[in-house]
Design a protein around this motif. Structure first.
Motif, mmCIF file in Angstrom:
data_model
loop_
_atom_site.group_PDB
_atom_site.id
_atom_site.type_symbol
_atom_site.label_atom_id
_atom_site.label_comp_id
_atom_site.label_asym_id
_atom_site.label_seq_id
_atom_site.Cartn_x
_atom_site.Cartn_y
_atom_site.Cartn_z
ATOM 1 N N SER A 182 31.380 -22.340 -9.773
ATOM 2 C CA SER A 182 32.357 -22.371 -8.678
ATOM 3 C C SER A 182 33.431 -21.309 -8.857
ATOM 4 O O SER A 182 33.887 -20.700 -7.880
ATOM 5 C CB SER A 182 32.979 -23.768 -8.552
ATOM 6 N N GLU A 186 34.095 -17.952 -6.317
ATOM 7 C CA GLU A 186 35.390 -17.560 -5.748
ATOM 8 C C GLU A 186 35.727 -16.116 -6.091
ATOM 9 O O GLU A 186 36.147 -15.335 -5.228
ATOM 10 C CB GLU A 186 36.483 -18.497 -6.268
ATOM 11 N N HIS A 308 39.380 -26.270 -3.435
ATOM 12 C CA HIS A 308 38.525 -25.284 -2.756
ATOM 13 C C HIS A 308 39.387 -24.040 -2.537
ATOM 14 O O HIS A 308 40.009 -23.896 -1.487
ATOM 15 C CB HIS A 308 38.020 -25.859 -1.425
ATOM 16 N N VAL A 311 38.939 -21.125 1.445
ATOM 17 C CA VAL A 311 38.002 -21.611 2.453
ATOM 18 C C VAL A 311 37.868 -20.581 3.572
ATOM 19 O O VAL A 311 36.769 -20.195 3.957
ATOM 20 C CB VAL A 311 38.466 -22.958 3.033
ATOM 21 N N ASN A 334 30.897 -20.589 2.615
ATOM 22 C CA ASN A 334 31.701 -21.785 2.884
ATOM 23 C C ASN A 334 31.365 -22.363 4.250
ATOM 24 O O ASN A 334 30.986 -21.647 5.173
ATOM 25 C CB ASN A 334 33.191 -21.455 2.845
ATOM 26 N N ARG A 357 32.969 -27.608 2.467
ATOM 27 C CA ARG A 357 32.076 -27.546 1.317
ATOM 28 C C ARG A 357 31.639 -26.097 1.136
ATOM 29 O O ARG A 357 31.793 -25.271 2.033
ATOM 30 C CB ARG A 357 30.870 -28.481 1.477
ATOM 31 N N LEU A 361 33.605 -24.854 -4.167
ATOM 32 C CA LEU A 361 34.216 -26.179 -4.153
ATOM 33 C C LEU A 361 34.177 -26.792 -5.553
ATOM 34 O O LEU A 361 33.182 -26.654 -6.275
ATOM 35 C CB LEU A 361 33.474 -27.078 -3.168
#
Length: 504
Positions: A182, A186, A308, A311, A334, A357, A361
């Motif tokens: 995750s 990002e 998150h 987003v 996303n 989601r 996330l």
């Protein structure tokens, strides 16, 4: 370590009055390897938690990198947290190592240690200071006597890599867990494409205890963005650094952007090289984006959270209207929906609960009992925010669900009222909350910072709201003029403090 090999010469500068440092990514990583070897020698390995409560100092960047190198869970802690919060976080996270400063900003951090209760998992305390208290390790210990050859671990990409505690705008902070997958999703997302271009130069203002601070460090290591970071937010210093280092991109909360624009307007800085500003972390007034545009800075909004991180995000090519009035479309990978209280999708343009989601996330809370109420069926995260989606898929966040003011049975968006009040020429900053009222339940209350040399009365705000054409019920019925607004370390306004003040 591919990034370090590719971007080894990339500069990394810490602007600090107490611990300034200028280095390169390559040098930072080499020292991180020494510290990583020391951590392994102390028995710290994959899955162990290393808590770091340091300002944006070089030592913090090295130790967070070192913890990642041994496969430990990096736990950044907000610097303003005191004994109660740190004790709670260290105990719940089961941290094995805690890193703190000696004295910083008038506080001697080791003083909190004897007052903490039993912390059976905590084995080592590292203090970054010239004089280290008995029983603690020093920076020199890690890079000197304790340094050993670092051995690269074999890690499961789905294992926990970072644990960050929400900034505490409610009650006890919640431990948000991110995996290696995750975090990398990002870092590699298009949310930071401009900041990572080879010709870009970045100013990092988010504190290292905030999720955005750690993600900024990861982008330096993985994508090689030349970066200047600050250990204390100061408008004049930030403006000077932008001019001195020819910074082209930065991100921050509205308070950071408005402060820089004030410095430019006051002739304190040119900001000629600053071309982009990604603004988020709090409610963003459209008038602030428009003001930045007039100053030659392309500002755009984003939406995310500790759970998150990014987003949605605006785009450079978006029109001013889009950048000022929406939070952008979802980034690649996303998904988001707007649903009613029963989890049913609402029509485009209709306000509802934002659920999300995607690859970046989080994987769940440290306290797993919190997970049941955090997700809908299908893995959709319930953000607690209210918003709308237009036909083109652009999100507009209208409020936090808990920040909705209910006046006589009517729901009022505090953000809508804030956006209107922010356009008053004498308002420097504003926060709107509900004031308890026996008859109506709540009334609209505004906490206002006025511009220097100006004054405001309730009647002035009422006239402004009437001229703006909003419903009379949304007009503030109580105003308090304040010198500052309570904020978290990330710049978010602590509305819970404002509500508590009204209840006194």
């Amino acid at each position: 370590m591919d990034g370090a090999a590719q971007f080894g010469a990339t500069r990394f500068v810490v602007a600090s009055e107490v611990r300034p440092h200028a280095t390169t990514v390559g040098e930072l990583v080499e020292e991180a390897k020494l510290a990583a070897g020391a951590l392994q020698g102390l028995g710290v390995g994959a899955g162990d938690v290393v808590a770091v409560q340091l300002p944006n100092w070089y030592e913090g960047a090295v130790l967070q990198t070192a913890a990642a190198l041994v496969g430990a869970v990096v736990l950044p802690i907000v610097q303003i947290y005191a004994r109660r919060e740190v004790e709670f976080i260290v105990r719940e996270s089961r941290a094995r190592v805690l890193v703190i400063p000696g004295e910083w900003r008038g506080r001697y951090y080791p003083d909190m240690l004897p007052a903490m209760g039993s912390l059976p998992d905590l084995e080592q305390v590292v203090v970054i200071a010239d004089n280290v208290p008995a029983g603690a390790l020093s920076w020199d210990d890690l890079l000197g006597p304790l340094a050993k050859p670092w051995s690269m671990p074999v890690l499961d990409p789905r294992s926990i890599a970072m644990l960050v505690y929400t900034s505490g705008t409610t009650a006890d902070p919640k431990g948000v867990q991110h995996s290696h997958e995750s975090l990398l999703a990002e870092v590699w997302s298009d949310s930071s494409a401009s900041a990572s271009a080879a010709e870009a130069s970045t100013l990092a203002v988010f504190p290292s205890g905030h999720v955005a601070g750690l993600l900024g460090l990861l982008r330096v290591l993985v994508k090689g963005a030349p970066t200047v970071t600050m250990d204390v937010w100061d408008i004049a210093t930030a403006a000077r650094l932008i001019d001195e280092h020819r910074v082209t991109f930065t991100s921050g909360a509205p308070v950071h952007l408005s402060g820089l624009l004030d410095a430019k307007d006051n002739g304190e800085a040119a900001l000629e090289t600053l071309k982009e500003f990604l603004v988020g972390g709090a409610s963003v007034s459209p008038s602030l984006i428009e003001r930045a545009d007039r100053a030659g800075v392309v500002a755009y909004r984003c939406y995310g959270s500790s759970e998150h991180p990014t987003v949605t995000v605006g785009r450079l090519e978006d029109s001013l209207d889009r950048r000022a009035n929406t939070d952008g479309p979802p980034i690649a990978g996303n998904e988001l929906r707007i649903v009613d209280d029963n989890g049913v999708d609402v029509a485009p343009g209709e306000a509802g609960n934002i659920v999300t989601r995607g690859a970046e996330l989080f994987v769940g809370y440290r306290d797993t009992s919190l997970d049941a109420e955090a997700f809908l069926e299908g893995g959709w995260f319930i953000t607690g925010d209210i918003g709308t989606l237009d036909q083109e898929g652009y999100l507009t966040v209208t409020d936090r669900k808990k920040d909705i003011i209910v006046r006589g049975g009517e729901n009022i968006s505090s953000k809508e009222v804030e956006d209107v009040l922010a356009t008053h020429p004498d308002v420097a900053d504003v926060a709107v909350v509900g004031a308890p009222d026996e008859r109506l339940g709540e009334r609209v209350a505004a906490f206002v910072i006025v511009r220097d040399g100006k004054s405001l009365e309730l009647s002035d705000l009422a006239a402004h709201c009437a001229a703006a054409g909003i419903a009379k019920a949304k007009t503030p019925e109580l105003v308090r003029i304040v010198q500052e607004l309570p904020r978290t370390a990330a710049g978010k306004i602590r509305k819970v403090d404002l509500r508590n003040e009204l209840r006194r």
